[in-house]
Design an enzyme around this catalytic site. Structure first.
Site, PDB file in Angstrom:
ATOM      1  N   CYS A 119     -13.636 -10.021 -17.482  1.00 43.47           N
ATOM      2  CA  CYS A 119     -14.277  -9.746 -18.776  1.00 43.47           C
ATOM      3  C   CYS A 119     -15.700  -9.215 -18.625  1.00 43.47           C
ATOM      4  CB  CYS A 119     -14.283 -10.998 -19.643  1.00 43.47           C
ATOM      5  SG  CYS A 119     -12.640 -11.653 -19.867  1.00 43.47           S
ATOM      6  N   HIS A 255     -19.169 -11.161 -25.699  1.00 40.82           N
ATOM      7  CA  HIS A 255     -17.755 -11.101 -25.338  1.00 40.82           C
ATOM      8  C   HIS A 255     -16.952 -11.814 -26.428  1.00 40.82           C
ATOM      9  CE1 HIS A 255     -14.119 -11.073 -23.158  1.00 40.82           C
ATOM     10  NE2 HIS A 255     -14.138 -12.332 -22.810  1.00 40.82           N
ATOM     11  N   ASN A 285      -9.054 -11.129 -27.738  1.00 48.34           N
ATOM     12  CA  ASN A 285      -9.814 -10.996 -26.487  1.00 48.34           C
ATOM     13  C   ASN A 285      -9.247  -9.800 -25.709  1.00 48.34           C
ATOM     14  OD1 ASN A 285     -10.924 -11.221 -23.938  1.00 48.34           O
ATOM     15  ND2 ASN A 285     -10.617 -13.431 -23.780  1.00 48.34           N
TER      16      ASN A 285
HETATM   17  O1  UT7 Z   1     -12.167 -14.120 -21.716  1.00 51.88           O
HETATM   18  C1  UT7 Z   1     -12.435 -15.025 -20.688  1.00 51.88           C
HETATM   19  C2  UT7 Z   1     -13.058 -16.231 -21.177  1.00 51.88           C
HETATM   20  N1  UT7 Z   1     -12.122 -16.960 -21.989  1.00 51.88           N
HETATM   21  C3  UT7 Z   1     -12.551 -17.881 -22.765  1.00 51.88           C
HETATM   22  O2  UT7 Z   1     -13.729 -18.067 -22.836  1.00 51.88           O
HETATM   23  C4  UT7 Z   1     -11.556 -18.694 -23.501  1.00 51.88           C
HETATM   24  C5  UT7 Z   1     -12.045 -20.101 -23.544  1.00 51.88           C
HETATM   25  N2  UT7 Z   1     -11.110 -21.078 -24.130  1.00 51.88           N
HETATM   26  C6  UT7 Z   1     -10.735 -21.071 -25.408  1.00 51.88           C
HETATM   27  O3  UT7 Z   1     -11.009 -20.178 -26.158  1.00 51.88           O
HETATM   28  C7  UT7 Z   1     -10.013 -22.291 -25.910  1.00 51.88           C
HETATM   29  O4  UT7 Z   1     -10.053 -23.293 -24.917  1.00 51.88           O
HETATM   30  C8  UT7 Z   1      -8.525 -22.026 -26.294  1.00 51.88           C
HETATM   31  C9  UT7 Z   1      -8.466 -21.228 -27.585  1.00 51.88           C
HETATM   32  C10 UT7 Z   1      -7.812 -21.305 -25.184  1.00 51.88           C
HETATM   33  C11 UT7 Z   1      -7.826 -23.355 -26.556  1.00 51.88           C
HETATM   34  O5  UT7 Z   1      -8.508 -24.067 -27.586  1.00 51.88           O
HETATM   35  P1  UT7 Z   1      -8.936 -25.589 -27.367  1.00 51.88           P
HETATM   36  O6  UT7 Z   1      -9.511 -26.037 -28.633  1.00 51.88           O
HETATM   37  O7  UT7 Z   1      -9.797 -25.645 -26.138  1.00 51.88           O
HETATM   38  O8  UT7 Z   1      -7.564 -26.295 -27.129  1.00 51.88           O
HETATM   39  P2  UT7 Z   1      -7.092 -27.193 -25.897  1.00 51.88           P
HETATM   40  O9  UT7 Z   1      -6.721 -26.325 -24.745  1.00 51.88           O
HETATM   41  O10 UT7 Z   1      -8.066 -28.316 -25.664  1.00 51.88           O
HETATM   42  O11 UT7 Z   1      -5.784 -27.824 -26.504  1.00 51.88           O
HETATM   43  C12 UT7 Z   1      -5.800 -28.692 -27.661  1.00 51.88           C
HETATM   44  C13 UT7 Z   1      -4.399 -28.866 -28.163  1.00 51.88           C
HETATM   45  C14 UT7 Z   1      -3.395 -29.188 -27.070  1.00 51.88           C
HETATM   46  O12 UT7 Z   1      -2.432 -30.076 -27.586  1.00 51.88           O
HETATM   47  P3  UT7 Z   1      -2.481 -31.659 -27.265  1.00 51.88           P
HETATM   48  O13 UT7 Z   1      -2.409 -31.761 -25.772  1.00 51.88           O
HETATM   49  O14 UT7 Z   1      -3.799 -32.114 -27.825  1.00 51.88           O
HETATM   50  O15 UT7 Z   1      -1.301 -32.195 -27.979  1.00 51.88           O
HETATM   51  C15 UT7 Z   1      -2.727 -27.869 -26.806  1.00 51.88           C
HETATM   52  O16 UT7 Z   1      -1.421 -28.008 -26.274  1.00 51.88           O
HETATM   53  O17 UT7 Z   1      -3.955 -27.643 -28.760  1.00 51.88           O
HETATM   54  C16 UT7 Z   1      -2.693 -27.285 -28.200  1.00 51.88           C
HETATM   55  N3  UT7 Z   1      -2.524 -25.850 -28.232  1.00 51.88           N
HETATM   56  C17 UT7 Z   1      -2.007 -25.204 -29.283  1.00 51.88           C
HETATM   57  N4  UT7 Z   1      -1.534 -25.633 -30.453  1.00 51.88           N
HETATM   58  C18 UT7 Z   1      -1.081 -24.713 -31.309  1.00 51.88           C
HETATM   59  C19 UT7 Z   1      -2.873 -24.954 -27.274  1.00 51.88           C
HETATM   60  N5  UT7 Z   1      -2.567 -23.709 -27.689  1.00 51.88           N
HETATM   61  C20 UT7 Z   1      -2.027 -23.836 -28.924  1.00 51.88           C
HETATM   62  C21 UT7 Z   1      -1.525 -22.925 -29.855  1.00 51.88           C
HETATM   63  N6  UT7 Z   1      -1.057 -23.399 -31.028  1.00 51.88           N
HETATM   64  N7  UT7 Z   1      -1.490 -21.592 -29.607  1.00 51.88           N
END
Ligand code: UT7
Length: 328
Positions: A119, A255, A285
């Site tokens: 990125c 970004h 993204n």
């Molecule tokens: O471009 C390079 C740099 N990239 C970034 O900077 C991206 C950085 N990360 C993020 O943007 C976020 O971490 C994400 C959007 C990828 C994920 O969001 P989050 O709030 O950090 O979610 P998480 O990974 O902590 O997951 C929370 C919950 C989990 O469920 P449980 O274990 O709490 O039951 C995930 O399984 O959300 C669940 N989850 C979803 N639920 C519905 C993960 N993806 C999804 C989804 N829909 N698409």
């Protein structure tokens, strides 16, 4: 600030961008994986992303963005003496994407290459172009970031598939007696590679690449935390490097990975949201394309105007990061 000091600087002459016509909205993903529109909007800020049509490639998108940036500068392709394309999804390993683009737009036999810094790739490319221009080795540079992330997205993985889109952005940079680019910083830390990477390549898991596909894998919440801290530190360092105060910034072009990352950085920098270019709802993204796409949107919408200070900052796989502060 006038710096007619006899030194040679690089200034942005024009910008361009391109996103494919085909749009995937959040409802599309509700049919693919266990997710929903409300979660995606709330946790990421994404509403839709553009993806290539069958047969359309990174090069096609880079060509459109490049032609628009050349047109904005009023330059003929033949006047370029440097082309750098940042991408993680090149059409071929070689010829490199700079060369493919040079041929496609009909530029002359100038220096042309591509680089991969995930990125942060566009800022890495901008850094090199600025260095070559200020060092007297180039006068007119085309810097492009383009990606077809849809090709390396695992549409069965809900934690990543909702995030990524395709597109390209381009900047034309020229030698000038006044800045232009005021400060640039890039960095990387390979100790974090396991948090955001692809599953295979030419030298690693090649069989998997051929038979199973080649996908992005990310431990999102850990990447999120690191992105906020690195990008905030980067922005503060760049403002200091340029001899400015945070309040002197007219625009932040971050970004576009997650609206919550952007909001966290803005809060830490005490930057009002009216000073931030946000395109994530529309583009998702797009990795290397993200910053130049947002920059072009900011300029073409009339928000970013000549003479204003703009800070671009990106963070991604590797980890890699990079930021540039310039007077447009
Ligand atoms: O471009 C390079 C740099 N990239 C970034 O900077 C991206 C950085 N990360 C993020 O943007 C976020 O971490 C994400 C959007 C990828 C994920 O969001 P989050 O709030 O950090 O979610 P998480 O990974 O902590 O997951 C929370 C919950 C989990 O469920 P449980 O274990 O709490 O039951 C995930 O399984 O959300 C669940 N989850 C979803 N639920 C519905 C993960 N993806 C999804 C989804 N829909 N698409």
């Amino acid at each position: 600030m006038s710096r007619a000091d006899g030194r040679r600087y690089a200034r942005v002459a024009g910008t361009g961008s391109y996103v494919p016509e085909r749009i995937l909205d959040n409802a599309h993903f509700e049919r693919l994986v266990k997710t929903n529109d409300a979660w995606i909007r709330k946790r990421t800020g994404i509403e839709r992303r553009h993806v290539v049509a069958p047969g359309e490639t990174t090069l096609d998108m880079c060509e459109q963005a490049a032609r628009r940036a050349l047109e904005a500068a009023g330059w003929e392709p033949g006047s370029l003496d440097l082309i750098i394309v940042g991408t993680t999804t090149p059409d071929l390993v070689f010829p490199n994407m700079g060369v493919l683009l040079q041929e496609r737009i009909g530029a002359g036999p100038c220096t042309a290459f591509s680089l991969e810094a995930a990125c942060a790739g566009f800022v890495y490319a901008l850094n090199l172009a600025e260095t070559m221009i200020s060092g007297g080795r180039a006068r007119r540079a085309l810097v492009v970031g383009g990606e077809m992330l849809s090709r390396i997205t695992d549409y069965g993985d809900r934690s990543t598939c909702i995030l990524f889109g395709d597109g390209a952005g381009a900047v034309t940079l020229e030698a000038a007696g006044e800045p232009g680019v005021l400060a640039v910083r890039t960095g990387a830390d390979g100790r974090y590679q396991h948090l955001l990477h692809t599953t295979s390549g030419i030298g690693r898991h090649f069989d998997r690449l051929i038979h199973e596909g080649h996908y992005i894998r990310m431990q999102g919440s850990e990447v999120f935390r690191k992105a906020v801290s690195v990008l905030t530190e980067l922005a503060v360092a760049l403002v200091n490097d340029a001899g400015l105060a945070p309040g002197d910034l007219d625009w932040l072009v971050p970004h576009q990975a997650n609206i919550r990352i952007i909001q966290a950085i803005a809060e830490k920098l005490s930057l009002p949201e009216e000073k931030i270019i946000v395109t994530i709802a529309e583009h998702g993204n797009t990795s290397t394309a993200s910053v130049p796409l947002a920059l072009d949107v900011g300029i073409r919408s009339g928000r970013i105007r000549r003479g204003q200070t703009v800070l671009c900052a990106a963070f991604g796989g590797g980890f890699t990061w990079g930021g540039a502060l310039f007077r447009y």
